[in-house]
Design an enzyme around this catalytic site. Structure first.
Site, mmCIF file in Angstrom:
data_model
loop_
_atom_site.group_PDB
_atom_site.id
_atom_site.type_symbol
_atom_site.label_atom_id
_atom_site.label_comp_id
_atom_site.label_asym_id
_atom_site.label_seq_id
_atom_site.Cartn_x
_atom_site.Cartn_y
_atom_site.Cartn_z
ATOM 1 N NE ARG A 1 -4.299 1.514 2.161
ATOM 2 C CZ ARG A 1 -4.542 2.592 2.913
ATOM 3 N NH1 ARG A 1 -3.676 2.989 3.796
ATOM 4 N NH2 ARG A 1 -5.663 3.265 2.759
ATOM 5 C CB ILE B 1 -5.553 5.469 -0.990
ATOM 6 C CG1 ILE B 1 -5.334 3.952 -1.031
ATOM 7 C CG2 ILE B 1 -4.934 6.035 0.283
ATOM 8 C CD1 ILE B 1 -3.825 3.563 -1.064
ATOM 9 C CB SER B 2 -10.537 2.638 0.027
ATOM 10 O OG SER B 2 -11.216 3.174 -1.077
ATOM 11 C CD GLN B 3 -11.289 1.919 7.422
ATOM 12 O OE1 GLN B 3 -12.356 2.316 6.950
ATOM 13 N NE2 GLN B 3 -11.169 1.495 8.656
ATOM 14 N N PRO B 4 -7.863 0.217 4.289
ATOM 15 C CG PRO B 4 -5.686 -0.291 5.000
ATOM 16 C CD PRO B 4 -6.730 0.773 5.087
#
Ligand code: SAH
Length: 227
Positions: free
Chosen positions: A50, A76-79
């Site tokens: 990431r 960027i989205s939360q994992p």
């Protein structure tokens, strides 16, 4: 191996840890510990770096439990959310998946580890170019990045086994339903009365089945201004 035998202990993501260690801790603490235990998804999250999808100044924050800015007002989205969407999409290794909202390219890279082929569409040409560069450098040959308005889907490679939308809309764009094959799943954040919920729509021979999953917070779908 039984799922419960997988040795995912809760560890803390500590700045200064090597990225591989941070990534394993992230998978254990933020994904597996919250009940997402699909081994394929955990493996994909352990592989994709990431930190490569954010600017150098944010790399130390890449494994924190949150979205991060990627420029142009986008994130960027939360994992955990990336893993949750992959699980909700009920992916198979041979699936052909369409992602709407490439952003950093991170979600597309995770999907590329899980599926046969991924087409990803981004409305912002600068973000698309940057994501394409990172995906190519990582050797993700089964992920193809396109510039376009995702509200129209990507008809050229339809139908898809799954479509994953990473920007919130107040309605389900009709082309996305059309571009699903029968048996296919659409995962999309829908905003109603100021509240966003992740929705899964499955296409069956008898019509569409709609299920509401979890509350989420995505950036809004953009319809004009970029293209
Ligand atoms: N999946 C991404 C998250 C990106 S945030 C990641 O892992 O980094 C949502 C993205 O959707 C933004 O990059 C935004 O520019 C894009 N987007 C918004 N509206 C869109 C549209 N109509 N078509 C395609 N992309 C769109």
């Amino acid at each position: 191996m039984e799922i419960q035998d997988i040795p995912y202990q809760v560890e803390r993501v500590v700045p200064g840890m090597r990225y591989g260690d941070q990534r394993r801790a992230m998978v254990a603490e933020q994904v597996a510990a919250r009940g997402l235990t699909n081994p394929e998804i955990l493996r994909a999250m352990e592989i994709v770096p990431r930190e490569q999808f954010v600017s150098t100044s944010l790399q130390e924050m890449a494994y924190l439990d949150q979205p991060l800015p990627i420029g142009h007002g986008q994130t960027i989205s939360q994992p955990y959310i990336v893993a949750f969407m992959a699980e909700a999409a009920q992916l198979q290794p041979t699936d052909h998946v369409l992602e709407i909202g490439t952003g950093s390219g991170y979600g597309a890279a995770v999907l590329g580890q899980l599926c046969g082929a991924v087409d990803t569409v981004e409305i912002d040409p600068d973000l698309a170019a940057r994501a394409r560069g990172v995906l190519q450098a990582m050797g993700m040959r089964n992920v193809t990045s396109w510039v376009g308005d995702g509200a129209k889907g990507w008809s050229y490679a339809a139908p898809y086994d799954a479509i994953i939308v990473t920007a919130a809309s107040d309605h389900v764009p009709a082309p996305l339903l059309e571009q699903l094959r029968v048996g296919g799943r659409l995962i999309i954040p829908i905003e109603e009365n100021g509240v966003q919920r992740l929705v899964r729509i499955s296409k069956t021979t008898g019509g569409f089945v709609r299920e509401e999953l979890i509350p989420v917070q995505f950036v809004s779908f953009r319809t004009t201004g970029v293209l």
